[in-house]
Scaffold this motif. Structure first.
Motif, PDB file in Angstrom:
ATOM      1  N   GLU A 204       0.643  -1.581  -0.059  1.00  0.00           N
ATOM      2  CA  GLU A 204       0.663  -0.031   0.061  1.00  0.00           C
ATOM      3  C   GLU A 204       0.786   0.767   0.016  1.00  0.00           C
ATOM      4  OE1 GLU A 204      -2.445   2.444  -0.173  1.00  0.00           O
ATOM      5  OE2 GLU A 204      -3.317   0.949   0.272  1.00  0.00           O
ATOM      6  N   ASP A 205       0.560   2.057  -1.025  1.00  0.00           N
ATOM      7  CA  ASP A 205       1.500   3.690  -1.563  1.00  0.00           C
ATOM      8  C   ASP A 205       0.675   4.219  -0.251  1.00  0.00           C
ATOM      9  OD1 ASP A 205       0.667   5.349  -3.349  1.00  0.00           O
ATOM     10  OD2 ASP A 205      -0.399   3.293  -3.465  1.00  0.00           O
ATOM     11  N   ASN A 206      -0.240   4.697   0.099  1.00  0.00           N
ATOM     12  CA  ASN A 206      -0.344   5.639   0.796  1.00  0.00           C
ATOM     13  C   ASN A 206       0.360   4.855   2.434  1.00  0.00           C
ATOM     14  OD1 ASN A 206      -2.583   6.813   2.768  1.00  0.00           O
ATOM     15  ND2 ASN A 206      -3.947   7.780   1.135  1.00  0.00           N
ATOM     16  N   ALA A 207       0.699   6.527   2.913  1.00  0.00           N
ATOM     17  CA  ALA A 207       1.665   6.145   4.235  1.00  0.00           C
ATOM     18  C   ALA A 207       1.418   5.606   5.535  1.00  0.00           C
ATOM     19  CB  ALA A 207       2.713   6.463   4.012  1.00  0.00           C
TER      20      ALA A 207
ATOM     21  N   ALA B  39       9.392  -9.778  -0.931  1.00  0.00           N
ATOM     22  CA  ALA B  39       8.753  -9.625   0.650  1.00  0.00           C
ATOM     23  C   ALA B  39       7.839 -10.646   0.699  1.00  0.00           C
ATOM     24  CB  ALA B  39       7.723  -8.437   0.657  1.00  0.00           C
ATOM     25  N   VAL B  40       6.632 -11.345  -0.511  1.00  0.00           N
ATOM     26  CA  VAL B  40       6.485 -12.541  -0.556  1.00  0.00           C
ATOM     27  C   VAL B  40       7.534 -14.000  -1.643  1.00  0.00           C
ATOM     28  CG1 VAL B  40       4.611 -14.305  -2.057  1.00  0.00           C
ATOM     29  CG2 VAL B  40       4.472 -11.680  -1.942  1.00  0.00           C
ATOM     30  N   ALA B  41       8.852 -13.145  -1.975  1.00  0.00           N
ATOM     31  CA  ALA B  41       9.394 -14.900  -1.794  1.00  0.00           C
ATOM     32  C   ALA B  41      10.510 -15.102  -0.179  1.00  0.00           C
ATOM     33  CB  ALA B  41      10.754 -14.421  -2.433  1.00  0.00           C
ATOM     34  N   GLU B  42      10.496 -13.487   0.261  1.00  0.00           N
ATOM     35  CA  GLU B  42      11.508 -14.152   1.322  1.00  0.00           C
ATOM     36  C   GLU B  42       9.787 -14.606   2.387  1.00  0.00           C
ATOM     37  OE1 GLU B  42      13.306 -11.374   5.035  1.00  0.00           O
ATOM     38  OE2 GLU B  42      13.077 -10.327   3.379  1.00  0.00           O
ATOM     39  N   HIS B  43       9.077 -14.080   2.907  1.00  0.00           N
ATOM     40  CA  HIS B  43       7.982 -14.644   4.189  1.00  0.00           C
ATOM     41  C   HIS B  43       7.199 -15.959   3.866  1.00  0.00           C
ATOM     42  CE1 HIS B  43       9.994 -11.031   6.812  1.00  0.00           C
ATOM     43  NE2 HIS B  43       9.869 -10.826   5.350  1.00  0.00           N
ATOM     44  N   ARG B  44       7.009 -15.709   2.208  1.00  0.00           N
ATOM     45  CA  ARG B  44       5.851 -17.094   2.308  1.00  0.00           C
ATOM     46  C   ARG B  44       4.696 -16.664   2.747  1.00  0.00           C
ATOM     47  NH1 ARG B  44       7.337 -20.901  -1.669  1.00  0.00           N
ATOM     48  NH2 ARG B  44       8.891 -20.141  -2.995  1.00  0.00           N
ATOM     49  N   PRO B  45       4.104 -15.641   3.305  1.00  0.00           N
ATOM     50  CA  PRO B  45       3.040 -15.210   3.988  1.00  0.00           C
ATOM     51  C   PRO B  45       1.791 -16.231   4.046  1.00  0.00           C
ATOM     52  CG  PRO B  45       3.036 -13.804   2.210  1.00  0.00           C
ATOM     53  CD  PRO B  45       3.551 -14.264   1.491  1.00  0.00           C
ATOM     54  N   ASP B  46       1.056 -15.675   4.136  1.00  0.00           N
ATOM     55  CA  ASP B  46      -0.339 -16.875   4.516  1.00  0.00           C
ATOM     56  C   ASP B  46      -1.320 -15.880   3.453  1.00  0.00           C
ATOM     57  OD1 ASP B  46       0.487 -18.952   6.409  1.00  0.00           O
ATOM     58  OD2 ASP B  46       0.400 -17.441   7.810  1.00  0.00           O
ATOM     59  N   VAL B  47      -1.417 -15.007   3.660  1.00  0.00           N
ATOM     60  CA  VAL B  47      -2.533 -13.848   2.843  1.00  0.00           C
ATOM     61  C   VAL B  47      -1.504 -12.499   2.923  1.00  0.00           C
ATOM     62  CG1 VAL B  47      -2.755 -12.830   4.897  1.00  0.00           C
ATOM     63  CG2 VAL B  47      -5.210 -13.291   2.850  1.00  0.00           C
ATOM     64  N   THR B  48      -2.024 -11.760   1.451  1.00  0.00           N
ATOM     65  CA  THR B  48      -1.701 -10.334   1.229  1.00  0.00           C
ATOM     66  C   THR B  48      -2.695  -9.762   1.510  1.00  0.00           C
ATOM     67  OG1 THR B  48      -1.492 -11.006  -0.915  1.00  0.00           O
ATOM     68  CG2 THR B  48       0.286 -11.572   0.154  1.00  0.00           C
ATOM     69  N   VAL B  49      -2.547  -8.538   1.000  1.00  0.00           N
ATOM     70  CA  VAL B  49      -3.041  -7.406   1.164  1.00  0.00           C
ATOM     71  C   VAL B  49      -2.945  -6.430   0.136  1.00  0.00           C
ATOM     72  CG1 VAL B  49      -5.153  -5.541   2.141  1.00  0.00           C
ATOM     73  CG2 VAL B  49      -3.870  -7.743   3.541  1.00  0.00           C
ATOM     74  N   VAL B  50      -3.127  -6.810  -1.355  1.00  0.00           N
ATOM     75  CA  VAL B  50      -2.771  -4.683  -2.356  1.00  0.00           C
ATOM     76  C   VAL B  50      -3.772  -4.433  -2.441  1.00  0.00           C
ATOM     77  CG1 VAL B  50      -1.774  -5.755  -4.534  1.00  0.00           C
ATOM     78  CG2 VAL B  50      -1.850  -7.564  -2.688  1.00  0.00           C
ATOM     79  N   ASP B  51      -3.398  -3.382  -2.704  1.00  0.00           N
ATOM     80  CA  ASP B  51      -3.385  -1.896  -3.616  1.00  0.00           C
ATOM     81  C   ASP B  51      -2.949  -2.326  -4.616  1.00  0.00           C
ATOM     82  OD1 ASP B  51      -4.940   0.293  -3.520  1.00  0.00           O
ATOM     83  OD2 ASP B  51      -3.459   1.517  -3.616  1.00  0.00           O
ATOM     84  N   VAL B  52      -4.290  -1.715  -5.744  1.00  0.00           N
ATOM     85  CA  VAL B  52      -4.839  -1.779  -7.467  1.00  0.00           C
ATOM     86  C   VAL B  52      -3.739  -0.760  -7.399  1.00  0.00           C
ATOM     87  CG1 VAL B  52      -5.050  -1.378  -9.068  1.00  0.00           C
ATOM     88  CG2 VAL B  52      -6.918  -2.591  -7.102  1.00  0.00           C
ATOM     89  N   ARG B  53      -3.304   0.327  -7.422  1.00  0.00           N
ATOM     90  CA  ARG B  53      -2.877   1.459  -7.765  1.00  0.00           C
ATOM     91  C   ARG B  53      -1.536   2.055  -7.346  1.00  0.00           C
ATOM     92  NH1 ARG B  53      -7.453   5.226 -11.104  1.00  0.00           N
ATOM     93  NH2 ARG B  53      -8.048   3.380 -12.329  1.00  0.00           N
ATOM     94  N   LEU B  54      -0.172   1.455  -8.042  1.00  0.00           N
ATOM     95  CA  LEU B  54       1.069   2.329  -7.247  1.00  0.00           C
ATOM     96  C   LEU B  54       1.580   2.047  -8.073  1.00  0.00           C
ATOM     97  CD1 LEU B  54       1.209  -1.822  -5.581  1.00  0.00           C
ATOM     98  CD2 LEU B  54       1.052   0.090  -4.450  1.00  0.00           C
ATOM     99  N   PRO B  55       3.107   3.161  -6.975  1.00  0.00           N
ATOM    100  CA  PRO B  55       3.926   3.384  -8.081  1.00  0.00           C
ATOM    101  C   PRO B  55       4.212   2.392  -9.420  1.00  0.00           C
ATOM    102  CG  PRO B  55       4.331   3.814  -5.757  1.00  0.00           C
ATOM    103  CD  PRO B  55       3.438   2.732  -5.660  1.00  0.00           C
TER     104      PRO B  55
END
Length: 212
Positions: free
Chosen positions: A7-10, A40-56
């Motif tokens: 999420e790009d919005n701090a 981060a996904v490759a490093e942590h192999r999370p159980d779930v991700t939360v993703v925004d659509v519009r990113l830099p």
């Protein structure tokens, strides 16, 4: 349960971080762009991700493309898209790939914190959490990209297709140029024409109108 957020919005990213951490989740990483999310996904192999659509850098569809790339690298990776926008092409691919949990919620339609948390848990468990408005918009876009425009926006686009500039359109519709500029901005947004395409968006909007 480990979570990776992009999420790009701090301010919103920090809010998600605090909310999830206080609700029993482990936020393994909080990122602001697609490359760092994939790392981060490759490093942590999370159980779930939360993703925004519009990113830099273009703020168009980098988030959904990154989600698809992450699921290709980690088959079945649970992805919850959490955005203000319904992205047209890649969102359909994400929702239809049949690989693990998937969700798509619109930020301004989530009325309760628990509703969001329930969606995260459901997606992590391999289920789905899809806002009905997302489905409705995808179906509308499948029939015609112009169906989302208001009658006034269609009128403005028709005059654009006739070659009129903003001043001419304003005179024809008896409105201000500022109003015309706002309508054109809405047209670009609803037709998924990225801000970085500012030099070509007018032409692409007119071509979409003519194709339809």
């Amino acid at each position: 349960m480990r979570v990776v957020i992009v999420e790009d919005n701090a301010v919103l990213a920090e809010g998600l971080n605090l909310l999830l951490a206080s609700s029993g989740f482990e936020v393994a990483a909080r990122t602001a762009d697609a490359p760092s999310f994939l790392a981060a996904v490759a490093e942590h192999r999370p159980d779930v991700t939360v993703v925004d659509v519009r990113l830099p850098p273009t703020f168009s569809d980098e988030g959904v493309q990154a989600a698809l790339a992450a699921r290709a690298a980690v088959p079945g990776l649970p992805v919850l898209v959490f955005s203000q926008y319904v992205e047209q092409v890649y969102a359909r691919d994400l929702l239809a790939d049949g690989l693990g949990g998937v969700g798509y919620l619109l930020k301004d339609r989530v009325a309760r914190v628990e509703e969001f948390l329930d969606a995260v848990r459901r997606v992590a468990a391999g289920g789905t959490a899809i806002d009905p408005e997302v489905v409705a918009q995808l179906l509308v876009r499948r029939t015609s990209p112009l169906a989302r425009l208001t009658p006034r926006e269609r009128e403005v686009l028709e005059l654009m297709a006739q070659g009129l500039d903003n001043g001419d359109i304003a005179a024809r519709l008896v409105v201000t140029e500022r109003a015309v500029h706002k309508h054109i901005g809405n047209i670009f947004l609803k037709l998924d024409l990225a801000p970085t395409d500012s030099g070509h968006r007018r032409v692409r909007a007119v071509l979409t109108y003519l194709d339809a």
